[in-house]
Design a protein around this motif. Sequence first.
Motif, mmCIF file in Angstrom:
data_model
loop_
_atom_site.group_PDB
_atom_site.id
_atom_site.type_symbol
_atom_site.label_atom_id
_atom_site.label_comp_id
_atom_site.label_asym_id
_atom_site.label_seq_id
_atom_site.Cartn_x
_atom_site.Cartn_y
_atom_site.Cartn_z
ATOM 1 N N GLU A 51 46.773 51.281 30.527
ATOM 2 C CA GLU A 51 47.239 50.551 31.482
ATOM 3 C C GLU A 51 45.820 50.678 32.651
ATOM 4 O O GLU A 51 45.579 49.989 33.450
ATOM 5 C CB GLU A 51 48.416 50.608 32.516
ATOM 6 N N ILE A 52 45.091 51.798 32.134
ATOM 7 C CA ILE A 52 43.755 51.973 33.120
ATOM 8 C C ILE A 52 42.848 50.900 32.829
ATOM 9 O O ILE A 52 42.378 50.577 31.543
ATOM 10 C CB ILE A 52 43.324 53.387 32.442
ATOM 11 N N LEU A 53 42.532 50.328 33.952
ATOM 12 C CA LEU A 53 41.353 49.350 33.813
ATOM 13 C C LEU A 53 39.996 49.950 33.927
ATOM 14 O O LEU A 53 38.977 49.359 33.299
ATOM 15 C CB LEU A 53 41.678 48.292 34.864
ATOM 16 N N TYR A 54 39.808 50.811 34.912
ATOM 17 C CA TYR A 54 38.495 51.347 35.157
ATOM 18 C C TYR A 54 38.598 52.722 35.558
ATOM 19 O O TYR A 54 39.672 53.343 36.224
ATOM 20 C CB TYR A 54 37.760 50.550 36.408
ATOM 21 N N THR A 55 37.844 53.663 35.112
ATOM 22 C CA THR A 55 37.657 55.119 35.493
ATOM 23 C C THR A 55 36.178 55.605 35.947
ATOM 24 O O THR A 55 35.400 55.065 35.171
ATOM 25 C CB THR A 55 38.055 56.062 34.288
ATOM 26 N N VAL A 69 38.824 43.697 35.599
ATOM 27 C CA VAL A 69 39.671 43.820 36.922
ATOM 28 C C VAL A 69 39.718 42.684 37.499
ATOM 29 O O VAL A 69 40.906 42.195 38.140
ATOM 30 C CB VAL A 69 38.861 44.788 37.882
ATOM 31 N N ILE A 70 38.940 41.726 37.515
ATOM 32 C CA ILE A 70 38.735 40.389 37.994
ATOM 33 C C ILE A 70 40.130 39.519 37.574
ATOM 34 O O ILE A 70 41.117 38.887 38.137
ATOM 35 C CB ILE A 70 37.529 39.562 38.182
ATOM 36 N N GLU A 71 40.234 39.814 36.169
ATOM 37 C CA GLU A 71 41.337 38.789 35.488
ATOM 38 C C GLU A 71 42.559 39.343 35.936
ATOM 39 O O GLU A 71 43.629 38.579 36.065
ATOM 40 C CB GLU A 71 40.995 38.807 33.995
ATOM 41 N N THR A 72 42.692 40.624 35.964
ATOM 42 C CA THR A 72 44.017 41.258 36.477
ATOM 43 C C THR A 72 44.297 40.835 37.767
ATOM 44 O O THR A 72 45.844 40.708 38.078
ATOM 45 C CB THR A 72 43.810 42.980 36.394
ATOM 46 N N LEU A 73 43.456 40.503 38.752
ATOM 47 C CA LEU A 73 43.807 40.111 40.096
ATOM 48 C C LEU A 73 43.969 38.552 40.145
ATOM 49 O O LEU A 73 44.508 38.023 41.199
ATOM 50 C CB LEU A 73 42.863 40.493 40.933
ATOM 51 N N LYS A 74 43.923 37.835 39.075
ATOM 52 C CA LYS A 74 44.339 36.325 39.005
ATOM 53 C C LYS A 74 45.476 36.074 39.014
ATOM 54 O O LYS A 74 46.455 36.806 38.496
ATOM 55 C CB LYS A 74 43.473 35.603 38.009
ATOM 56 N N LEU A 117 35.568 37.810 44.152
ATOM 57 C CA LEU A 117 36.831 38.181 44.621
ATOM 58 C C LEU A 117 36.987 37.825 45.997
ATOM 59 O O LEU A 117 36.116 37.941 46.751
ATOM 60 C CB LEU A 117 37.005 39.621 44.495
ATOM 61 N N ASN A 118 38.038 37.112 46.202
ATOM 62 C CA ASN A 118 38.538 36.771 47.687
ATOM 63 C C ASN A 118 39.892 36.978 47.666
ATOM 64 O O ASN A 118 40.470 36.093 47.587
ATOM 65 C CB ASN A 118 37.926 35.602 48.183
ATOM 66 N N LEU A 175 46.891 46.345 41.741
ATOM 67 C CA LEU A 175 46.031 47.613 41.110
ATOM 68 C C LEU A 175 46.495 48.771 41.790
ATOM 69 O O LEU A 175 47.140 48.748 43.016
ATOM 70 C CB LEU A 175 44.598 47.196 41.442
ATOM 71 N N LEU A 176 46.636 49.893 41.090
ATOM 72 C CA LEU A 176 46.962 51.074 41.556
ATOM 73 C C LEU A 176 45.794 51.785 41.283
ATOM 74 O O LEU A 176 44.982 52.119 40.399
ATOM 75 C CB LEU A 176 47.950 51.617 40.690
ATOM 76 N N PHE A 177 45.569 52.605 42.771
ATOM 77 C CA PHE A 177 44.255 53.176 42.757
ATOM 78 C C PHE A 177 44.496 55.011 42.700
ATOM 79 O O PHE A 177 45.319 55.513 43.478
ATOM 80 C CB PHE A 177 43.289 53.109 44.141
ATOM 81 N N SER A 178 43.936 55.746 41.844
ATOM 82 C CA SER A 178 44.338 57.017 41.526
ATOM 83 C C SER A 178 43.296 58.091 41.631
ATOM 84 O O SER A 178 42.301 57.578 41.145
ATOM 85 C CB SER A 178 45.225 57.299 40.573
#
Length: 193
Positions: free
Chosen positions: A147-151, A188-193, A124-125, A135-138
Motif C-alpha cells: 500500500e506504500i505509494l511513496y517513501t 499519488v495523483i491517481e490515488t487522490l482521484k 492537485l486541487n 492518504l496516510l502520512f507516516s
Amino acid sequence: MDLPSLTGNEFVRRTAHFYPKFDHTLFYKLLAEFDVSPDINLKQLSFGQQKKVMITFGLATNTSLLIMDEPTNGLDIPSKVQFRKIMASSITEDRCMVISTHQVRDLDSLIDTLLVLHKKEIVLNKSLDDIGDCLLFSSSANANKQEILYTAQNSIGNNTISINNQQHNNKVDMELLFNAIVDDETTVIETLK
C-alpha cells in the motif's frame, strides 16, 4: 522589494484611497503587532520589516481576494509566529486568501485547500481533509508494503505515504506530498482521484 522612499504613514496616505474598504485602524493595529513604526522610511527598513508593512497593507485593503507570494520569506521565527496569528485572525467567509509558497511548514496551520502546480499545470486541487482521508502520512514504514505509494529517507528513517484504507485521522505532510508528486506524479495523483 522595491518600495518607495516614503514612511508607512505617507505610503498609506498616498495609496489607501485606491481601496474603497481600506481600514486605517487595522493597518496601524497590525503594524503595532508586527512592531514596525509607521514613521520610518520604508527604504530604511530591513527586508523582513518591509514584508511586514506590505502584509499589513494587503490585509488592511479588505479586498475579497488577497494573493500573497512567499509572505514568510525574510521573516524571523518570532515574526512567522506573529504572521500566522495575524492571518488566522483575518480569515473570514467573505475573503479568499491565496498564498503561494515553498515554505509550507510556515503556513500549514492556515491552509485548508492545497493546490499544487507542476510543469505549468494544476496537478492537485483538494482540501487537506480529503487528502488525509485518502492518504496516510507516516514517519516509518509500518504500513503494508503493497500500500506504500511513496517513501523518502530522512536522517532517522523513512517518511511514507500510503493508502489510508482504515481512514486513520492524520496530518497531511504537504512537503512530502509535493515531493511525491514531483518525483512520481501519477501514483499519488491517481490515488487522490
